[in-house]
Enzyme design. Sequence first.
Site: not given
Length: 527
Positions: A61, A94-95, A387
Amino acid sequence: MTVERLLKDEATEEKGDRARMASFVGAMAIADLVKTTLGPKGMDKILQSTGRGHNVTVTNDGATILKSLHIDNPAAKVLIDISKVQDDEVGDGTTSVVVLAGELLREAEKLVNKKIHPMTIIAGYRLAAECARNALLQKAKDNKRDPDKFKSDLMKIAMTTLSSKILSQDKEQFAKLAVDAVLRLKGSTNLESIHILKKAGGSLKDSFLDEGFILDKKIGIGQPKHIENAKILVANTAMDTDKVKIYGARVRVDSMAKVAEIEGAEKEKMREKVQKIIAHGVNCFVNRQLIYNFPEELFADAGILAIEHADFEGIERLALVTGGEIASTFDNPESVKLGHCKLIEEIMIGEDKLIHFSGVEMGQACTIVLRGASSHVLDEAERSLHDALCVLSQTVNDSRVLLGGGWPEMVMAKEVDDLARKTPGKKSHAIEAFSHALQAIPTIIADNAGVDSAELISQLRAEHHNDTTNAGIDIISGGVGDMEKLGISESFKVKQGVLLSATEAAEMILRVDEIITCAPRKRENRM
């Protein structure tokens, strides 16, 4: 004529190109660090803390990885911040947001080397971001009116989100868990009422969704194990005062009988407090603090189930779910709001006994029980599920859906490319660079899966010249696939968040032309 130094001795400053290079290098290094975790075939990272216990976290994550890093480079910190905001706002992407910002800066560096002014690049990026967002808006679908289609959209989004996580092997089961839990919220984005309980043992397949609330505590000795139509008093009060609590106090007595009197008075005081609690007409008492043997005995005699030491999060959630309020004084029973539920009973999960509250006031409450081989697996499973829950709860409100698998990036890149051809002046170089940066995301997804990315992206670009195409990367076959048929969907809100946050962060770093590092504070010798 000598100019006095403006800054303190140990303060440093970097100007112009050097400062810009330091910013670019830091931001690109962070992007390269998380790049390998992107996509369904992304790899995990092990994070080991240097503190006591050397805690180990295994995760892919982006936000979790970046949160754990201690970094000196100021530009890298900007990227870590956007990743945190993306995590808080929509939960997923998020990445992607860090990788996209890194790619935008990599393209900007080439332009700066060609002597194009950063402000011109920023102006071009702004036009490109607006164009890309409009392209997404035109292609987004909204099935909110048709509940069956909407539910299948949610399932697809959940499965796409989970396919890059540890839960990808059982993604159908977990997607169903997440969709059921979120649909119970009826449009609220407050995930407090979804309780995730982790119990080591069994495999991830044994995880299940339970309606109601499960508290990880045991029922005391001699107390009822089964209560119907429970009235629950949730409290945060001291139930351990059967001894003198004034520290440093000395009590001088001349015989043991006097000690017994003091103890008797303490007990009497406790008995009065218990009587006040019983007077509320409750049959279940949950306390955040300890309950000593004497009051526990009194509760058992009155047929009241007393649960001690429920952690603070536990009692807050229990109060929320049962519709009660946390009380700390008991003199006015009429002003205390009690919680209600239909049944309290003891259940077993694996080796452990837990307390189950079913038929709670707040119908949307539920508990997802995660089982797994070890605590690391469970922690990562919880992050993955969180998530998915975040993305779904946002999608229930903003129900626009896009296809996934690199399709949105290619759609945006094509529109941005067209804009670059129509735009005169140096801005067009920046707009074209933006299109290259967008294509980097499908390229990295393909690279991580070990397929020939150059071949794949050129095929995709050719496919996307047809306006109605659904072509994206099919990781399983290693070629171009139809995203509609494969059921790969993403939330519009996630993609929009990634696009806008990454552009703004890149813009901010591009504006920098000087980095000033303050002098460290000296430790004073207090001898």
